[in-house]
Design an enzyme around this catalytic site. Sequence first.
Site, PDB file in Angstrom:
ATOM      1  N   CYS A 122       0.811  -1.217   0.000  1.00 39.20           N
ATOM      2  CA  CYS A 122       0.000   0.000   0.000  1.00 39.20           C
ATOM      3  C   CYS A 122       0.845   1.268   0.000  1.00 39.20           C
ATOM      4  CB  CYS A 122      -0.935   0.010   1.211  1.00 39.20           C
ATOM      5  SG  CYS A 122      -2.121  -1.353   1.221  1.00 39.20           S
ATOM      6  N   HIS A 269      -2.821   7.324   2.957  1.00 45.54           N
ATOM      7  CA  HIS A 269      -3.315   6.091   2.346  1.00 45.54           C
ATOM      8  C   HIS A 269      -4.696   5.775   2.903  1.00 45.54           C
ATOM      9  CE1 HIS A 269      -3.888   1.994   1.244  1.00 45.54           C
ATOM     10  NE2 HIS A 269      -3.537   1.494   2.411  1.00 45.54           N
ATOM     11  N   ASN A 300     -10.106   0.398   0.187  1.00 51.83           N
ATOM     12  CA  ASN A 300      -8.644   0.416   0.221  1.00 51.83           C
ATOM     13  C   ASN A 300      -8.135  -0.177  -1.085  1.00 51.83           C
ATOM     14  OD1 ASN A 300      -5.925  -0.144   0.593  1.00 51.83           O
ATOM     15  ND2 ASN A 300      -6.152  -0.965   2.649  1.00 51.83           N
TER      16      ASN A 300
END
Length: 352
Positions: A122, A269, A300
Amino acid sequence: MVSIAVNKNRDNVAMLGIGAYRPQRIVSNAEVCEQLDSTPEWIFDRTGIHNRRWISGDETIRSIAVAAGDRALKNTPIERTKIGAVILCTSSWLKLTPHGAPSVASDLGLNGVAAFDLTSGCGGFGYGLGVAADLIRAGSFDYILVIGAETMTVGLDPTDRGTAMIFGDGAGAVVVGPAEENGISPTVWGSDGENAEAIAQDVDFLAYMNKAQAMQGIDPAVEPVGRMSLHMEGPKVFRWAAVTLPRALSAALDASGVAKEDIEVFIPHQANARINELMKKNLGLAEDIPMANDIENTGNTSAASIPLAMEEMLVTGKAKGGQVALLLGFGAGLSYAGQVVILPPAPKETSF
């Protein structure tokens, strides 16, 4: 004595344009709960997610990466032929060989340029942005296209409460190049390999192939081979994030030379809305500073989440091109990467 040439370096680098692609299929919490033992309300309370996007039809990681990259190029006032490299930040390309970036570059009309994949979970976009900025500063390239693209749902176990409700698919891209004023600070990055297994693929490729070979001739309805999928120890990751990320944010500010009072936009993020609120509070950012919340309707999207969130804020007017933003990507590895940046202009061709 032989004299070996050195690239001419440049100091100022910035994001010159942005583009994104969001899959057409919108998946609600209620739909996720058809296979997951949970409720829509519980999911939103724990994650901040109402909906996420999943690929469908003829959408693939290749097609969405190309779509985002194409929009970024069209939203940037330079000729496409000036792009010298393509960096594809992803953890979900389906083949180790060939890697994805050359194919994506070819589809974008950039066949022949340097092209490579960058895998850092990520935090991938932050790593990609840092690498691109430093390559341009070193004089290796004039312009680089950085793409974050993920199809996380391809490797999800729809019954796993730790992952099935969180992840989505999507792609975002930026064109990085020289600028009159610096728009990308030095990158602050790091990792915690001691706790890397907190976010992990449940079986490696060799073990999976051996299992499949051993089960030849066995009825899959009786004993299915199963699939490789991603698993996450949520509480362990949350504790790591709570301790590590505030320090990373402070370090990113220190490296940038920008005071926290000068930060106008916060784009972390999109992993968990609770983590993001905690980071904003611990860093002491003003309450009225806009913070990305693309997770609410996108989920996500791993390495794609920061460019997607950046695009959403620019398109909706929550942020404006030219504003000073603090970015922080984090996740598998466990790794992180953060920068202070000047936001690119709002895109004309959008993902909405």
